[in-house]
Scaffold this motif. Structure first.
Motif, PDB file in Angstrom:
ATOM      1  N   CYS A  39      63.279 -69.057  28.161  1.00  0.00           N
ATOM      2  CA  CYS A  39      63.696 -67.748  27.314  1.00  0.00           C
ATOM      3  C   CYS A  39      62.762 -66.729  27.882  1.00  0.00           C
ATOM      4  N   MET A  81      64.430 -66.479  23.651  1.00  0.00           N
ATOM      5  CA  MET A  81      64.653 -66.561  22.284  1.00  0.00           C
ATOM      6  C   MET A  81      64.302 -67.741  21.530  1.00  0.00           C
ATOM      7  N   CYS A 101      58.760 -67.022  16.843  1.00  0.00           N
ATOM      8  CA  CYS A 101      59.622 -68.020  17.497  1.00  0.00           C
ATOM      9  C   CYS A 101      59.272 -69.483  16.821  1.00  0.00           C
ATOM     10  N   THR A 134      72.467 -66.768  21.235  1.00  0.00           N
ATOM     11  CA  THR A 134      72.018 -66.237  22.001  1.00  0.00           C
ATOM     12  C   THR A 134      71.260 -64.679  21.487  1.00  0.00           C
ATOM     13  N   GLY A 143      65.662 -71.885  23.135  1.00  0.00           N
ATOM     14  CA  GLY A 143      65.648 -71.272  24.200  1.00  0.00           C
ATOM     15  C   GLY A 143      66.536 -70.124  24.486  1.00  0.00           C
ATOM     16  N   GLU A 144      66.962 -69.557  25.636  1.00  0.00           N
ATOM     17  CA  GLU A 144      68.107 -68.732  25.635  1.00  0.00           C
ATOM     18  C   GLU A 144      69.246 -69.344  26.721  1.00  0.00           C
TER      19      GLU A 144
END
Length: 280
Positions: A67, A1, A74, A143, A116-117
């Protein structure tokens, strides 16, 4: 993400401190992975204090590294690889989180875990969330929902708010944007709503990529089916992450994509408003 959170009111986001102020834990490979599996050690990109960006009130936002998505827009491509994060123990992070409890209490804020995720490191996330919740601190995760199956029912019970990034309502567009499938995100959102957990749904408006009316309507229709969605954020695409892609030697495919106009953004927000949703 994404690093998508920086699309929201970037003027209110403090300058990140990386992992400054946190004790970094150096372990050999075996001990490192054992602690990560146990949820006592995580790969962290950075942390910061922010207001009116990652949930209500003033929040300590912890950005995880790693991620599974490769979103074309992004903002923080440096969070994509877990191996690039610094290893920090849950004990060290909770110590820092608890230090700011008076601020959280006075502003209605709390802890947000982002990336990130988050769900790339579910056991570590679960440890932090449980520790914060036990201390009476409001908890939020940011998320994509793509790894929602990794979020246990027990973890959901420690989450007060989910910032759910729905990149697209059309499966083909979602695949183009992220390189992954849409369905896991939809399934996770429904599961979160069924558990009664509040959702703020986020949608990034990218001209020529996610702005097709049918695509926007699909996201809006989905949002309207989730009874715990209290807020929708339509986030205009911008080019602020472009230099990071170049510095990492990565090709940035949206180099010639302009941000949407104010009128275009409001037209998209109106699609969500037409379904009775509160939109920002």
């Amino acid at each position: 993400m994404l690093g998508d959170k920086d699309f929201v009111a970037p003027e209110h986001r403090a300058t990140g401190v990386g992992t400054g102020g946190l004790e970094i834990t150096a372990l050999d490979r075996g001990d490192k992975f054992a602690q990560m599996r146990a949820g006592t050690l995580g790969a962290i990109h950075s942390w910061e204090l922010v207001t009116a960006v990652d949930g209500p009130g003033t929040r300590m936002t912890v950005f995880f590294s790693g991620c599974p998505l490769r979103c074309l827009y992004c903002h923080n491509p440096d969070t994509m690889q877990m191996k690039n994060g610094e290893t920090v123990t849950s004990e060290e992070l909770l110590r820092r989180i608890l230090r700011y409890k008076p601020v959280f209490t006075s502003t209605g804020g709390g802890l947000t875990i982002s990336g990130g995720e988050v769900l790339m490191q579910p056991t570590f996330a679960a440890t932090l969330l449980a520790g914060a919740k036990a201390a009476g601190i409001h908890t939020t995760i940011d998320t994509s929902g793509y790894l929602g199956a990794a979020c246990s029912d027990e973890m959901l019970e420690t989450i007060d708010l989910v910032l759910l990034d729905v990149k697209s309502g059309d499966p083909e567009t979602y695949k183009k944007v992220t390189g992954r499938e849409l369905q896991p995100t939809l399934d996770f959102g429904r599961r979160v709503a069924d558990k009664g957990v509040e959702i703020w749904l986020r949608f990034v408006l990218v001209p020529g990529l996610t702005d097709d009316t049918a695509n926007v309507e699909a996201v809006a229709d989905y949002a309207a089916t989730l009874p715990t969605v209290t807020r929708v954020e339509v986030l205009p695409f911008h080019q602020m992450g472009r230099d990071k892609w170049a510095s990492l030697g990565m090709r940035y495919e949206l180099e010639d994509t302009p941000p949407p106009t104010t009128q275009e953004t409001e037209q998209v927000r109106d699609i969500f408003r037409a379904r009775g949703l509160s939109v920002y």
